[in-house]
Design a protein around this motif. Structure first.
Motif, mmCIF file in Angstrom:
data_model
loop_
_atom_site.group_PDB
_atom_site.id
_atom_site.type_symbol
_atom_site.label_atom_id
_atom_site.label_comp_id
_atom_site.label_asym_id
_atom_site.label_seq_id
_atom_site.Cartn_x
_atom_site.Cartn_y
_atom_site.Cartn_z
ATOM 1 N N CYS A 72 -32.932 -24.966 29.472
ATOM 2 C CA CYS A 72 -31.631 -25.025 29.845
ATOM 3 C C CYS A 72 -30.990 -23.566 29.659
ATOM 4 O O CYS A 72 -31.709 -22.735 28.908
ATOM 5 C CB CYS A 72 -30.638 -26.002 29.341
ATOM 6 N N ARG A 117 -34.688 -38.097 31.831
ATOM 7 C CA ARG A 117 -33.224 -37.415 31.860
ATOM 8 C C ARG A 117 -33.482 -36.467 30.720
ATOM 9 O O ARG A 117 -33.699 -36.729 29.411
ATOM 10 C CB ARG A 117 -32.221 -38.263 31.695
ATOM 11 N N TYR A 170 -26.924 -32.079 31.700
ATOM 12 C CA TYR A 170 -28.088 -33.079 32.013
ATOM 13 C C TYR A 170 -28.845 -32.602 33.366
ATOM 14 O O TYR A 170 -28.267 -31.878 34.180
ATOM 15 C CB TYR A 170 -27.422 -34.467 32.119
ATOM 16 N N THR A 189 -22.491 -30.723 27.062
ATOM 17 C CA THR A 189 -23.908 -31.112 27.387
ATOM 18 C C THR A 189 -24.080 -31.094 28.766
ATOM 19 O O THR A 189 -23.123 -31.545 29.438
ATOM 20 C CB THR A 189 -24.041 -32.639 26.811
ATOM 21 N N GLN A 234 -31.274 -35.116 35.569
ATOM 22 C CA GLN A 234 -31.851 -36.557 35.780
ATOM 23 C C GLN A 234 -32.945 -36.119 36.642
ATOM 24 O O GLN A 234 -32.734 -35.769 37.762
ATOM 25 C CB GLN A 234 -30.743 -37.473 36.317
ATOM 26 N N SER A 277 -31.487 -33.410 28.234
ATOM 27 C CA SER A 277 -30.146 -32.991 27.942
ATOM 28 C C SER A 277 -30.050 -31.445 27.141
ATOM 29 O O SER A 277 -31.140 -31.480 26.660
ATOM 30 C CB SER A 277 -29.196 -34.217 27.333
ATOM 31 N N GLU A 327 -32.149 -28.158 23.897
ATOM 32 C CA GLU A 327 -32.761 -29.289 24.722
ATOM 33 C C GLU A 327 -33.063 -30.571 24.012
ATOM 34 O O GLU A 327 -33.793 -30.410 23.020
ATOM 35 C CB GLU A 327 -33.727 -28.622 25.816
ATOM 36 N N SER A 328 -33.072 -31.579 24.846
ATOM 37 C CA SER A 328 -33.532 -33.057 24.132
ATOM 38 C C SER A 328 -35.166 -32.758 24.230
ATOM 39 O O SER A 328 -35.534 -31.976 24.848
ATOM 40 C CB SER A 328 -32.987 -34.081 24.901
ATOM 41 N N ARG A 339 -22.975 -32.374 34.134
ATOM 42 C CA ARG A 339 -22.641 -31.883 32.794
ATOM 43 C C ARG A 339 -21.384 -32.720 32.252
ATOM 44 O O ARG A 339 -20.665 -33.029 33.159
ATOM 45 C CB ARG A 339 -21.997 -30.216 32.945
#
Length: 122
Positions: free
Chosen positions: A96, A19, A80, A78, A82, A21, A6-7, A72
């Motif tokens: 995720c 957001r 996402y 990836t 939001q 990712s 994950e980001s 996606r």
């Protein structure tokens, strides 16, 4: 071995947006349905949103419907999330996860990211 990363999450004020990712490696991304889950302090992990392999079907938990959007990009491996109009009750660790088929049940997801903290201040 499928890996999900994950980001970085972050800190936002009430009403703000963020957001997330999640990049998937080690497998064929289009073989997996994807989901976002969250776990708030002192609470059980719960599903937030899910998306089928070709983005044809999406699921949202009632508490995030109309505020969050899952998507996606299969070319980028990836998924996402939001998040708009964030509220303090959205504060949680967000994860995720991947599943072999589309599902809104946490038990169907068998590969998980490490989680990322999202904090919403009032």
């Amino acid at each position: 071995q499928v890996q999900l990363v994950e980001s970085e999450g972050g800190w936002v004020q009430t009403g703000g947006s963020l957001r997330l990712s999640c990049v998937v490696s080690g497998g064929t991304f289009t073989d997996y349905a994807m989901g976002w889950f969250r776990q708030a302090p002192g609470k059980e992990r719960e599903i937030t949103a899910a998306i089928s392999r070709r983005s044809l079907v999406k699921y949202y938990a009632e508490v995030v419907k109309d505020r969050f959007s899952i998507s996606r990009d299969n070319a980028k491996n990836t998924v996402y999330l939001q998040m708009d109009n964030l509220k303090p009750e959205d504060t949680a660790i967000y994860y995720c996860a991947s599943a072999p088929k589309y599902s809104s049940r946490m038990d169907d997801y068998d590969n998980w990211g490490q989680g990322t903290q999202v904090t919403v201040s009032s």
